[in-house]
Design an enzyme around this catalytic site. Structure first.
Site, PDB file in Angstrom:
ATOM      1  N   THR A 189       1.705   4.623  -1.435  1.00 17.75           N
ATOM      2  CA  THR A 189       1.488   4.847  -0.012  1.00 17.75           C
ATOM      3  C   THR A 189       1.150   6.283   0.354  1.00 17.75           C
ATOM      4  OG1 THR A 189       3.086   3.135   0.434  1.00 17.75           O
ATOM      5  CG2 THR A 189       2.760   4.746   2.179  1.00 17.75           C
ATOM      6  N   ARG A 217       5.255 -10.423   3.043  1.00 20.00           N
ATOM      7  CA  ARG A 217       6.252  -9.337   2.929  1.00 20.00           C
ATOM      8  C   ARG A 217       5.760  -8.083   3.665  1.00 20.00           C
ATOM      9  NH1 ARG A 217       6.178  -3.829   0.784  1.00 20.00           N
ATOM     10  NH2 ARG A 217       8.229  -3.377  -0.053  1.00 20.00           N
ATOM     11  N   VAL A 218       6.658  -7.465   4.400  1.00 16.56           N
ATOM     12  CA  VAL A 218       6.362  -6.202   5.072  1.00 16.56           C
ATOM     13  C   VAL A 218       7.322  -5.151   4.532  1.00 16.56           C
ATOM     14  CG1 VAL A 218       6.396  -4.985   7.287  1.00 16.56           C
ATOM     15  CG2 VAL A 218       5.493  -7.318   7.156  1.00 16.56           C
ATOM     16  N   GLY A 219       6.797  -3.998   4.185  1.00 14.78           N
ATOM     17  CA  GLY A 219       7.632  -2.930   3.657  1.00 14.78           C
ATOM     18  C   GLY A 219       8.071  -1.962   4.738  1.00 14.78           C
ATOM     19  N   ASP A 220       8.472  -0.790   4.296  1.00 10.50           N
ATOM     20  CA  ASP A 220       8.955   0.226   5.232  1.00 10.50           C
ATOM     21  C   ASP A 220       7.825   0.934   5.975  1.00 10.50           C
ATOM     22  OD1 ASP A 220       8.143   1.248   2.719  1.00 10.50           O
ATOM     23  OD2 ASP A 220       9.102   3.162   3.157  1.00 10.50           O
ATOM     24  N   THR A 240       7.965   7.053   0.738  1.00  9.83           N
ATOM     25  CA  THR A 240       7.206   6.268  -0.220  1.00  9.83           C
ATOM     26  C   THR A 240       8.202   5.676  -1.206  1.00  9.83           C
ATOM     27  OG1 THR A 240       5.357   6.368  -1.793  1.00  9.83           O
ATOM     28  CG2 THR A 240       6.794   8.288  -1.701  1.00  9.83           C
ATOM     29  N   GLY A 241       7.790   4.608  -1.857  1.00  5.66           N
ATOM     30  CA  GLY A 241       8.681   3.983  -2.814  1.00  5.66           C
ATOM     31  C   GLY A 241       9.027   2.557  -2.434  1.00  5.66           C
ATOM     32  N   GLY A 243      10.160  -0.088  -0.494  1.00  5.80           N
ATOM     33  CA  GLY A 243      10.357  -0.121   0.950  1.00  5.80           C
ATOM     34  C   GLY A 243      11.636  -0.787   1.395  1.00  5.80           C
TER      35      GLY A 243
HETATM   36  C1  SD4 Z   1       6.250  -0.470   0.417  1.00  5.52           C
HETATM   37  N1  SD4 Z   1       6.833   1.856   0.587  1.00  5.52           N
HETATM   38  O1  SD4 Z   1       5.467  -1.316   0.815  1.00  5.52           O
HETATM   39  C2  SD4 Z   1       5.748   0.944   0.327  1.00  5.52           C
HETATM   40  C3  SD4 Z   1       5.123   1.122  -0.983  1.00  5.52           C
HETATM   41  C4  SD4 Z   1       5.131   2.516  -1.379  1.00  5.52           C
HETATM   42  O2  SD4 Z   1       5.346   4.143  -2.831  1.00  5.52           O
HETATM   43  O3  SD4 Z   1       5.170   3.435  -0.692  1.00  5.52           O
HETATM   44  N2  SD4 Z   1       5.247   2.843  -2.522  1.00  5.52           N
HETATM   45  O4  SD4 Z   1       7.399  -0.712   0.069  1.00  5.52           O
END
Ligand code: SD4
Length: 328
Positions: A189, A217-220, A240-241, A243
């Protein structure tokens, strides 16, 4: 009080560490005390893709433009790049082979807009901005978000590139992991924070989300307070990471609130990572990184596992990469 050039360089601790090295990884800038003139304009964004994004944002900022316009212009760069396989066009699909995008944007007045699980639109950040500006809402999802985009002149395109499709087919054939790794392996991200010449902050965050996620699915990233938060009186943060772990901690709101309590951006990011760790017993198997800036223009970051980096551009710092310190 005027800041001398010497003080400035000490405060940013960047130029001395990497005189001319574009994309060179450096140690974290030291955390200066918030004295002297604020550093502005400034733009900072996640991962190596932040370099190109920062350049586009810098064109806006250096011309005296608004931070909101800068962050939108900046993150549109990786969104439109088919070779960035975790953002926009060319992003990894979900496990049904469908590319679904999440994005949000937030300005200096606390206004915000967001889209989630959006299909077929290359620039979700621009749709998010229109949600903010043209609707009474903050967030539109799925088909509704796409209908809104089309009604506002966006075209539906195929976002699944041959490379991304091939990766998906490989994952299917190999019965790949339920949770593919999220770190430097797949450059994730983009989250961007900017301060304009007037001293106003904005931020944007955009992603194709976790690769091979469940459909829907929805992330952060599109969730205000989780993947992005900006408070013009304090600063901004983006993440990032993995979510799900960030959402559980309302990560970016937490970072901003910690800065409000007086912590530096670096310390606030570290404390937020420790909160994520405390709430997620599987933390050694995931990556989460936070990036933050305060009104003064101090930048900090922290992550769980080594690998997360970010790109910084100011009038003194020529777009340089920094490695975020990590807990592991
Ligand atoms: C998610 N945070 O959809 C995002 C993916 C991401 O580093 O940032 N990865 O969970």
């Amino acid at each position: 009080m005027m800041t001398t050039r010497r003080e400035f360089l000490k405060r940013t601790a960047v130029a001395a560490a990497a005189p001319s090295a574009l994309a060179m990884a450096c140690a974290e800038p030291s955390v200066p005390s918030p004295v002297g003139d604020p550093i502005r304009p400034l733009v900072v964004s996640t991962w190596n893709m932040g370099l190109g994004a920062n350049e586009a944002a810098w064109e806006v900022l250096s011309a005296g433009g608004r931070a909101l316009d800068a962050v939108e212009a900046g993150v549109r760069v990786p969104e439109g790049d088919p070779n960035e396989m975790t953002v926009g066009l060319g992003g990894f699909p979900d496990r049904d082979g469908i590319v679904t995008l999440d994005a949000c944007i937030m300005d200096e007045n606390g206004r915000c807009g967001s889209v989630a699980a959006l299909e077929g639109i290359v620039h979700p950040v621009s749709v998010a901005r229109l949600v903010m500006e043209r609707t009474p809402h903050v967030m539109l999802v799925g088909k509704g978000a796409q209908d809104f985009a089309v009604a506002n002149g966006f075209e539906i395109e195929n976002l699944l590139t041959p490379d991304a499709e091939a990766a998906w087919r490989r994952w299917l054939a190999e019965q790949g992991p339920e949770r593919p790794p999220i770190n430097v392996e797949n450059h994730d991200t983009i989250g961007m924070l900017a301060i304009d010449q007037a001293g106003n902050l904005s931020g944007a965050c955009t992603t194709s989300g976790a690769g091979m996620k469940y459909h829907g699915r929805v992330g952060d990233s599109p969730i205000i307070g989780a993947g992005l938060y900006v408070d013009n009186e304090v600063g901004g943060a983006t993440s990032t990471g993995w979510g799900e772990a960030v959402i559980r901690a309302v990560g970016c709101f937490l970072v901003v609130e910690l800065m409000r309590q007086g912590h530096s951006p670096a310390k606030a990011c570290e404390m937020a990572v420790d909160r994520v760790i405390a709430k997620n017993p599987d933390w050694r198997d995931i990556q989460v990184g936070f990036l933050a800036v305060n009104r003064q223009g101090e930048v900090g970051a922290f992550c769980i596992a080594p690998g997360f980096n970010y790109a910084l551009r100011t009038s003194e710092v020529e777009n340089v990469m920094f490695d975020a310190p990590s807990r592991i």
